[in-house]
Motif scaffolding. Structure first.
Motif, PDB file in Angstrom:
ATOM      1  N   CYS A  12       0.860  -1.188   0.000  1.00 21.26           N
ATOM      2  CA  CYS A  12       0.000   0.000   0.000  1.00 21.26           C
ATOM      3  C   CYS A  12       0.892   1.232   0.000  1.00 21.26           C
ATOM      4  O   CYS A  12       1.912   1.271   0.695  1.00 21.26           O
ATOM      5  N   GLY A  15      -1.847   7.764  -0.092  1.00 15.91           N
ATOM      6  CA  GLY A  15      -2.855   8.209  -1.056  1.00 15.91           C
ATOM      7  C   GLY A  15      -4.278   7.951  -0.643  1.00 15.91           C
ATOM      8  O   GLY A  15      -5.098   8.804  -0.809  1.00 15.91           O
ATOM      9  N   VAL A  17      -3.263   4.108  -1.806  1.00 17.57           N
ATOM     10  CA  VAL A  17      -3.358   3.291  -3.012  1.00 17.57           C
ATOM     11  C   VAL A  17      -2.798   1.913  -2.702  1.00 17.57           C
ATOM     12  O   VAL A  17      -1.709   1.796  -2.135  1.00 17.57           O
ATOM     13  N   ASP A  30      -7.270   2.954  -5.876  1.00 18.26           N
ATOM     14  CA  ASP A  30      -7.505   4.069  -4.970  1.00 18.26           C
ATOM     15  C   ASP A  30      -8.513   3.570  -3.935  1.00 18.26           C
ATOM     16  O   ASP A  30      -9.685   3.348  -4.259  1.00 18.26           O
ATOM     17  N   ARG A  32      -9.971   4.959  -1.428  1.00 21.60           N
ATOM     18  CA  ARG A  32     -11.119   5.830  -1.131  1.00 21.60           C
ATOM     19  C   ARG A  32     -12.223   5.655  -2.163  1.00 21.60           C
ATOM     20  O   ARG A  32     -13.401   5.584  -1.825  1.00 21.60           O
ATOM     21  N   GLN A  33     -11.831   5.582  -3.433  1.00 16.99           N
ATOM     22  CA  GLN A  33     -12.836   5.395  -4.484  1.00 16.99           C
ATOM     23  C   GLN A  33     -13.443   3.997  -4.427  1.00 16.99           C
ATOM     24  O   GLN A  33     -14.643   3.834  -4.656  1.00 16.99           O
ATOM     25  N   ASP A 157      -8.774   8.122   5.930  1.00 20.89           N
ATOM     26  CA  ASP A 157      -8.196   7.239   4.921  1.00 20.89           C
ATOM     27  C   ASP A 157      -8.372   5.792   5.353  1.00 20.89           C
ATOM     28  O   ASP A 157      -8.147   5.458   6.520  1.00 20.89           O
ATOM     29  N   GLY A 182     -11.363   4.375  -9.905  1.00 17.06           N
ATOM     30  CA  GLY A 182     -10.219   4.313  -9.003  1.00 17.06           C
ATOM     31  C   GLY A 182      -9.362   3.073  -9.161  1.00 17.06           C
ATOM     32  O   GLY A 182      -8.381   2.907  -8.454  1.00 17.06           O
TER      33      GLY A 182
END
Length: 199
Positions: A12, A15, A17, A30, A32-33, A157, A182
């Motif tokens: 990881c 980000g 990511v 991503d 979060r997305q 996050d 994402g």
């Protein structure tokens, strides 16, 4: 789904990511997305199944300052918002008190993020009020829009430890990985370039 069929988590990055190996490709995700996509799917499933989203009560209600007309919009839509998992009420003329959020957000929203949730819901309430209850707009499209707004609520996050679980859930849902916002798939040739590979 067997773990052998799941992408293998490599690392990881900030980000946040997550990088996964999938067959001969590298996936950059991503988180979060991906979280927003999965929360949306869960909310939509709840709405389609039982007709309502479970409310997760906040340990302490959150007071969110708003203009009087926005407070009135929220209060007028209270019954519909509770079906979407948002429990709120007026707190004077210029604030609302939020007592609960959709249960699917419980691990990704802090008290400070409740303001962002309300920020995302109010434009939908304004549009709904303009169209009127019996307006010609598509009710299911409006419902999808507000579910999407709720799902995209800013939160802390995601912890990298959730990356494996979320990618597994995504695959279990049967979503095409490349179609999820994402998520980017990189082949070896794309990573190093065709010319470098030919040398």
């Amino acid at each position: 789904m067997a773990s052998a069929n799941l992408p293998r988590l490599l690392t990881c990055l900030p980000g946040p990511v997550a990088l996964f190996a999938l067959e001969e490709a590298l996936l950059a995700v991503d988180l979060r997305q991906l979280r927003a996509h999965l929360v949306y799917r869960r909310l939509a499933r709840d709405i389609g199944g039982s007709g309502g989203v479970a409310v997760q009560r906040l340990l302490s209600p959150v007071i969110v300052r708003r203009l009087p007309d926005e407070v009135a919009l929220c209060v007028a839509a209270r019954d519909e918002l509770i079906e979407l998992g948002v429990d709120l009420d007026a707190f004077g003329d210029d604030a609302i008190v939020v007592r609960g959020v959709p249960a699917h957000l419980r691990n990704c929203i802090d008290d400070a993020d409740v303001t962002d949730l309300i920020d995302r819901v109010i434009p939908w309430l304004r549009l709904r009020a303009r169209e009127g209850e019996g307006g010609s707009g598509d009710a299911s499209a409006r419902r999808r829009e507000v579910l999407s707004a709720i799902a995209e609520t800013r939160g802390a996050d995601p912890a990298p430890r959730l990356a494996r679980r979320w990618i597994g859930e995504l695959i279990e849902l049967g979503d095409a990985i490349d179609a999820v916002p994402g998520v980017r798939r990189w082949t070896a040739s794309a990573l190093i370039g065709e010319r470098a590979r030919a040398q």
